[in-house]
Motif scaffolding. Structure first.
Motif, PDB file in Angstrom:
ATOM      1  N   ASP A 163       0.817  -1.212   0.000  1.00  0.00           N
ATOM      2  CA  ASP A 163       0.000   0.000   0.000  1.00  0.00           C
ATOM      3  C   ASP A 163       0.852   1.264   0.000  1.00  0.00           C
ATOM      4  O   ASP A 163       0.332   2.369  -0.135  1.00  0.00           O
ATOM      5  CB  ASP A 163      -0.969   0.002   1.187  1.00  0.00           C
ATOM      6  CG  ASP A 163      -0.324  -0.417   2.491  1.00  0.00           C
ATOM      7  OD1 ASP A 163      -0.248  -1.622   2.733  1.00  0.00           O
ATOM      8  OD2 ASP A 163       0.112   0.472   3.253  1.00  0.00           O
ATOM      9  N   ASN A 164       2.166   1.132   0.155  1.00  0.00           N
ATOM     10  CA  ASN A 164       3.072   2.282   0.051  1.00  0.00           C
ATOM     11  C   ASN A 164       3.474   2.575  -1.387  1.00  0.00           C
ATOM     12  O   ASN A 164       4.187   3.545  -1.643  1.00  0.00           O
ATOM     13  CB  ASN A 164       4.344   2.034   0.873  1.00  0.00           C
ATOM     14  CG  ASN A 164       5.110   0.800   0.407  1.00  0.00           C
ATOM     15  OD1 ASN A 164       4.535  -0.270   0.255  1.00  0.00           O
ATOM     16  ND2 ASN A 164       6.405   0.933   0.185  1.00  0.00           N
ATOM     17  N   ILE A 165       3.008   1.749  -2.325  1.00  0.00           N
ATOM     18  CA  ILE A 165       3.390   1.882  -3.731  1.00  0.00           C
ATOM     19  C   ILE A 165       2.161   2.140  -4.593  1.00  0.00           C
ATOM     20  O   ILE A 165       1.144   1.444  -4.461  1.00  0.00           O
ATOM     21  CB  ILE A 165       4.111   0.614  -4.224  1.00  0.00           C
ATOM     22  CG1 ILE A 165       5.361   0.337  -3.383  1.00  0.00           C
ATOM     23  CG2 ILE A 165       4.489   0.740  -5.698  1.00  0.00           C
ATOM     24  CD1 ILE A 165       6.046  -0.980  -3.723  1.00  0.00           C
ATOM     25  N   ASP A 166       2.247   3.117  -5.465  1.00  0.00           N
ATOM     26  CA  ASP A 166       1.198   3.356  -6.457  1.00  0.00           C
ATOM     27  C   ASP A 166       1.459   2.384  -7.610  1.00  0.00           C
ATOM     28  O   ASP A 166       2.152   2.713  -8.571  1.00  0.00           O
ATOM     29  CB  ASP A 166       1.246   4.806  -6.939  1.00  0.00           C
ATOM     30  CG  ASP A 166       0.050   5.169  -7.822  1.00  0.00           C
ATOM     31  OD1 ASP A 166      -0.529   4.252  -8.434  1.00  0.00           O
ATOM     32  OD2 ASP A 166      -0.286   6.357  -7.898  1.00  0.00           O
ATOM     33  N   VAL A 167       0.901   1.181  -7.470  1.00  0.00           N
ATOM     34  CA  VAL A 167       1.201   0.115  -8.426  1.00  0.00           C
ATOM     35  C   VAL A 167       0.705   0.478  -9.822  1.00  0.00           C
ATOM     36  O   VAL A 167       1.390   0.220 -10.828  1.00  0.00           O
ATOM     37  CB  VAL A 167       0.584  -1.221  -7.965  1.00  0.00           C
ATOM     38  CG1 VAL A 167       0.871  -2.327  -8.976  1.00  0.00           C
ATOM     39  CG2 VAL A 167       1.125  -1.616  -6.595  1.00  0.00           C
ATOM     40  N   GLN A 168      -0.464   1.087  -9.917  1.00  0.00           N
ATOM     41  CA  GLN A 168      -0.996   1.446 -11.226  1.00  0.00           C
ATOM     42  C   GLN A 168      -0.088   2.449 -11.929  1.00  0.00           C
ATOM     43  O   GLN A 168       0.231   2.300 -13.113  1.00  0.00           O
ATOM     44  CB  GLN A 168      -2.406   2.020 -11.087  1.00  0.00           C
ATOM     45  CG  GLN A 168      -3.044   2.376 -12.424  1.00  0.00           C
ATOM     46  CD  GLN A 168      -4.488   2.814 -12.288  1.00  0.00           C
ATOM     47  OE1 GLN A 168      -5.113   2.582 -11.255  1.00  0.00           O
ATOM     48  NE2 GLN A 168      -5.024   3.446 -13.315  1.00  0.00           N
ATOM     49  N   ALA A 169       0.347   3.459 -11.199  1.00  0.00           N
ATOM     50  CA  ALA A 169       1.250   4.454 -11.781  1.00  0.00           C
ATOM     51  C   ALA A 169       2.572   3.817 -12.184  1.00  0.00           C
ATOM     52  O   ALA A 169       3.149   4.140 -13.221  1.00  0.00           O
ATOM     53  CB  ALA A 169       1.484   5.590 -10.794  1.00  0.00           C
ATOM     54  N   ALA A 170       3.058   2.873 -11.356  1.00  0.00           N
ATOM     55  CA  ALA A 170       4.299   2.174 -11.682  1.00  0.00           C
ATOM     56  C   ALA A 170       4.160   1.403 -12.980  1.00  0.00           C
ATOM     57  O   ALA A 170       5.016   1.493 -13.870  1.00  0.00           O
ATOM     58  CB  ALA A 170       4.684   1.231 -10.541  1.00  0.00           C
TER      59      ALA A 170
END
Length: 322
Positions: free
Chosen positions: A81-88
């Motif tokens: 949840d600390n990572i914007d997976v979609q943006a990545a």
């Protein structure tokens, strides 16, 4: 050929990360308990091909926009949840986590919290350490039995099932609530699916193991605690944000519930002055769910393997898929 660059945001075992040193120039933040400053993370990410990150590191749109070389982020955790997976993904960055490795270790800690809170083990140990044990008494530090009680698990993933497996040894009645029913787990563990509020009303121990999502944020609030038995004990080993901490404090002080065992908090690390820490019926731990040497070394090794695979043009072992 120029070697890729990797930045690691916390001091880790170089032995476990050896596969990275063989293929890349590795730079590591030298502190184990002090997070890498945001400004430095942004600077290092801007020139990195790979990042090995912690839950305390925000891998957001700002970072991803400036990290033009970045190909992979490996998070030293199951959660991401600390990572914007979609943006990545939109920026061509693969995100990986460390599932499965920590399942049994976290389940052990979860059950340890159940036992510690129910049987008041921390209180009892402090009585001895503080030279307060003056005599034996029939109800001296009397707690609650765990065996034959009803355990309610919110989030019946791998860790939830591992906790349920341990509960069978205590001959507990196992209830669970999940986004969907798990019939295989029901047959194997004798668990019974029920609604969230049914679980709260029937359980002697309510264990939160659900991931943090927009739906689960502050899932455990005043309304939820009011539904629980006054003798119930609440355990949280998922994420602090799934709990409204003010509501939990009020429920514990008013006697709405009997106790709580907490390994996670909304803002970490918490100070000793945190309201929940002041309560005798709370066992508070510093987010050590997976903290065994064997498991943490395994997590580091998996992160290294994921990064190495992506930088070598291969598929990662444990990619995060939305």
């Amino acid at each position: 050929m120029k070697r890729p660059k990797i930045f690691i945001t916390r001091k880790c075992s170089e032995q476990q990360l050896q596969p990275l040193y063989e293929i890349a120039d590795v730079d590591m933040w030298p502190e184990e308990e002090i997070p890498c400053p945001r400004e430095l993370l942004l600077e290092k990410a801007g020139d990195a091909d790979g990042l090995l990150t912690m839950l305390s590191d925000s891998i957001d749109q700002e970072l991803l926009t400036t990290a033009n070389k970045l190909k992979v982020v490996a998070n030293l955790a199951v959660g991401f949840d600390n990572i914007d997976v979609q943006a990545a993904n939109e920026n061509g960055v693969v995100v990986c986590n460390t599932p499965d490795i920590l399942t049994d270790t976290t389940a052990d800690l979860t059950f340890g919290l159940i036992l510690s809170t129910a049987r008041r083990l921390m209180e009892a140990a402090n009585v001895v350490k503080n030279d307060q044990w003056k005599s034996w008494g029939p109800l001296l530090l009397a707690g609650h039995d765990v065996h034959h009680k009803t355990l309610g698990i919110v989030g019946m993933g791998n860790i939830g099932q591992a906790v349920a497996k341990r509960a069978t040894g205590f001959e507990m009645n196992i209830l669970y609530h999940n986004r969907s029913k798990n019939e295989e787990a029901e047959q194997r563990l004798g668990a019974t699916y029920c609604t969230f509020y049914e679980l709260l009303e029937k359980s002697d121990f309510v264990v939160c193991l659900t991931p943090l999502t927009t739906e689960t944020k502050e899932l455990f609030n005043k309304d939820a605690f009011n539904k629980m038995k006054k003798s119930a004990i609440f355990i949280n080993v998922s994420r602090g944000a799934v709990v409204n901490e003010e509501d939990l404090y009020d429920a514990l002080v008013s006697g709405e519930i009997a106790g709580a065992g907490l390994d996670v908090f909304l803002h970490e690390p918490i100070p000793s002055s945190h309201p929940l820490v002041s309560l005798q019926n709370v066992v508070a731990l510093p987010h050590i769910g997976s903290a065994s040497y064997e498991t943490r070394y395994g997590m580091m090794n998996l992160c290294a393997s994921n990064i190495a695979a992506v930088l070598n043009g291969k598929d990662p072992y444990t990619p995060v898929r939305l």
